[in-house]
Design a protein around this motif. Structure first.
Motif, mmCIF file in Angstrom:
data_model
loop_
_atom_site.group_PDB
_atom_site.id
_atom_site.type_symbol
_atom_site.label_atom_id
_atom_site.label_comp_id
_atom_site.label_asym_id
_atom_site.label_seq_id
_atom_site.Cartn_x
_atom_site.Cartn_y
_atom_site.Cartn_z
ATOM 1 N N HIS A 59 37.352 54.461 43.483
ATOM 2 C CA HIS A 59 38.661 54.091 44.021
ATOM 3 C C HIS A 59 38.483 53.351 45.345
ATOM 4 C CE1 HIS A 59 40.927 57.583 41.794
ATOM 5 N NE2 HIS A 59 40.285 56.775 40.973
ATOM 6 N N VAL A 60 37.736 53.970 46.241
ATOM 7 C CA VAL A 60 37.562 53.415 47.578
ATOM 8 C C VAL A 60 36.930 52.024 47.515
ATOM 9 C CG1 VAL A 60 36.389 53.714 49.798
ATOM 10 C CG2 VAL A 60 37.392 55.702 48.639
ATOM 11 N N TYR A 61 35.876 51.891 46.733
ATOM 12 C CA TYR A 61 35.126 50.632 46.755
ATOM 13 C C TYR A 61 35.755 49.550 45.883
ATOM 14 C CZ TYR A 61 31.749 52.479 49.927
ATOM 15 O OH TYR A 61 31.165 52.978 51.069
ATOM 16 N N SER A 62 36.632 49.904 44.957
ATOM 17 C CA SER A 62 37.447 48.882 44.313
ATOM 18 C C SER A 62 38.269 48.151 45.359
ATOM 19 C CB SER A 62 38.375 49.511 43.268
ATOM 20 O OG SER A 62 37.669 50.003 42.178
ATOM 21 N N SER A 63 38.850 48.924 46.255
ATOM 22 C CA SER A 63 39.678 48.354 47.310
ATOM 23 C C SER A 63 38.846 47.591 48.332
ATOM 24 C CB SER A 63 40.466 49.469 48.000
ATOM 25 O OG SER A 63 41.291 48.956 49.012
ATOM 26 N N VAL A 64 37.679 48.123 48.675
ATOM 27 C CA VAL A 64 36.807 47.449 49.646
ATOM 28 C C VAL A 64 36.385 46.078 49.122
ATOM 29 C CG1 VAL A 64 34.552 47.547 50.763
ATOM 30 C CG2 VAL A 64 35.992 49.586 50.717
ATOM 31 N N PHE A 65 35.993 46.010 47.842
ATOM 32 C CA PHE A 65 35.635 44.714 47.249
ATOM 33 C C PHE A 65 36.839 43.771 47.262
ATOM 34 C CE2 PHE A 65 31.769 46.574 45.325
ATOM 35 C CZ PHE A 65 30.897 45.513 45.512
ATOM 36 N N LEU A 66 38.013 44.293 46.933
ATOM 37 C CA LEU A 66 39.205 43.456 46.903
ATOM 38 C C LEU A 66 39.536 42.898 48.283
ATOM 39 C CD1 LEU A 66 41.694 42.291 45.499
ATOM 40 C CD2 LEU A 66 42.844 44.470 45.926
ATOM 41 N N LYS A 67 39.441 43.731 49.306
ATOM 42 C CA LYS A 67 39.744 43.273 50.665
ATOM 43 C C LYS A 67 38.829 42.132 51.074
ATOM 44 C CE LYS A 67 40.474 46.575 53.756
ATOM 45 N NZ LYS A 67 40.292 47.886 54.444
ATOM 46 N N ASP A 68 37.558 42.224 50.701
ATOM 47 C CA ASP A 68 36.632 41.136 51.015
ATOM 48 C C ASP A 68 36.985 39.876 50.224
ATOM 49 O OD1 ASP A 68 35.346 42.828 52.719
ATOM 50 O OD2 ASP A 68 33.431 42.854 51.657
ATOM 51 N N ASN B 66 52.195 39.629 41.772
ATOM 52 C CA ASN B 66 51.787 40.975 42.174
ATOM 53 C C ASN B 66 50.426 41.236 41.545
ATOM 54 O OD1 ASN B 66 54.462 41.863 43.396
ATOM 55 N ND2 ASN B 66 55.077 41.281 41.333
ATOM 56 N N PHE B 67 49.466 41.598 42.361
ATOM 57 C CA PHE B 67 48.068 41.692 41.951
ATOM 58 C C PHE B 67 47.600 43.129 42.150
ATOM 59 C CE2 PHE B 67 43.507 40.396 42.623
ATOM 60 C CZ PHE B 67 43.341 39.693 41.456
ATOM 61 N N TYR B 68 47.256 43.806 41.050
ATOM 62 C CA TYR B 68 46.835 45.209 41.093
ATOM 63 C C TYR B 68 45.339 45.284 40.782
ATOM 64 C CZ TYR B 68 51.855 45.744 39.979
ATOM 65 O OH TYR B 68 53.220 45.643 39.956
ATOM 66 N N VAL B 69 44.587 45.946 41.641
ATOM 67 C CA VAL B 69 43.157 46.146 41.392
ATOM 68 C C VAL B 69 42.845 47.633 41.580
ATOM 69 C CG1 VAL B 69 40.808 45.607 42.146
ATOM 70 C CG2 VAL B 69 42.543 43.812 42.093
ATOM 71 N N TYR B 70 42.200 48.228 40.585
ATOM 72 C CA TYR B 70 41.927 49.660 40.625
ATOM 73 C C TYR B 70 40.664 49.957 39.831
ATOM 74 C CZ TYR B 70 44.933 48.688 36.602
ATOM 75 O OH TYR B 70 45.503 48.116 35.486
ATOM 76 N N ALA B 71 40.211 51.188 39.900
ATOM 77 C CA ALA B 71 38.899 51.541 39.360
ATOM 78 C C ALA B 71 38.921 51.855 37.874
ATOM 79 C CB ALA B 71 38.315 52.733 40.131
#
Length: 303
Positions: free
Chosen positions: A214-223, A30-35
């Motif tokens: 918050h938003v761009y932590s997720s955007v970087f992760l998706k890429d 389980n991999f959690y990525v957040y700001a």
């Protein structure tokens, strides 16, 4: 790559879809990525509770990655407390994850490790509890406020690169994406698959109720996940995208024990602020986010 976007109501139907070449390996990571250092406790706590404390999951690994230093524009040494502001928040993050790890059924075997390692040329600190495999990284990129943050500027190439607040590492947009992919690959060595990715929602419905980090932590992760998928075929990755500030007016939907654990972790985060000489965030404004779990599921299948 086939991408399914489904809500919770259609989840059971989705899981019966046959896909040629699809390998549904045993869920391991389980991999959690957040700001920021408190985002996982405020918005992802139910998943943390389930993934860390459930005995049947004792062969899993939970990886926590905080992208910013949470310094609130104070830099590495700034703040009006006894220690730098980011350090007080980091201490709280450590205490909260230690608390979750201590709830593991076999907690008598809790072993702590703390060391630096090189990931693709970057010097990164890795803290972990060997059993129940709770691992956490802090990348320490600058946190300059709610709007137009460093992560947004970096992703949109308004800035060429950004250094961590301790000036140890520096990333361009593509370097940060590749680094996250390599970190993920490192933690997956010898394991079968990713169980879930837990991160912030990228859907902006109310700009005043979102944090750019918050938003761009997720955007970087998706890429990074897309880059990882180019090297790993036949796996299903379940990505859970969490609403955050907009949940303030939602009804509490986390049941008793996980809710109590979340409150305990939130107190530990705030206790570290107090010990560091900073005002607590145990207040009506922040506490209104406790007890809410609002997210949507995105399944990615890599063929």
């Amino acid at each position: 790559m086939i991408i399914f976007n489904k809500n919770l109501a259609t989840l059971s139907m989705l899981m019966t879809i046959p896909v040629s070449g699809f390998s549904y390996a045993a869920y391991d990571v389980n991999f959690y990525v957040y700001a920021h250092q408190d985002d996982n406790v405020l918005f992802m706590s139910k998943a943390m509770y389930e993934n860390i404390t459930t005995k049947s999951f004792n062969d899993k690994k939970n990886i926590f990655v905080t992208l910013t230093a949470g310094d609130n524009n104070n830099g590495h040494d700034g703040g009006n407390g006894f220690i730098p502001f980011w350090k007080a928040r980091s201490n709280g993050h450590f205490n909260a994850l230690t608390y979750y790890a201590s709830l593991f059924p076999d907690k008598n075997n809790l072993i702590y490790e703390d060391y630096n390692l090189n990931i693709s040329g970057y010097d990164i600190n890795r803290k972990s509890f060997v059993n129940p495999n709770v691992v956490f990284y802090e990348i320490k990129l600058p946190d300059i406020g709610q709007f137009n943050g460093v992560l947004k500027q970096l992703y949109n190439k308004n800035i060429e690169s950004v250094s961590s607040i301790d000036n140890i590492n520096s990333f361009s947009k593509n370097e940060l994406i590749a680094f996250l992919k390599d970190l993920l690959s490192l933690e997956l060595v010898g394991l079968n698959n990713i169980s879930s990715i837990e991160t912030h929602s990228t859907t902006i419905t109310d700009n005043n109720n979102r944090h750019d980090d918050h938003v761009y932590s997720s955007v970087f992760l998706k890429d990074a996940i897309s880059l990882w998928s180019n090297e790993n075929k036949g796996y299903c990755v379940r990505m859970n995208f969490y609403d955050d500030y907009v949940t303030a007016d939602r009804n509490i939907n986390i049941e008793d024990k996980p809710y109590l654990v979340q409150k305990g972790a939130w107190r530990l985060l705030n206790n570290a602020l107090t010990q560091g000489g900073y005002p607590t965030t145990w207040d009506p404004h922040h506490n209104r986010w406790l007890g809410k779990r609002v997210y949507f599921i995105n399944f990615k299948i890599f063929l």
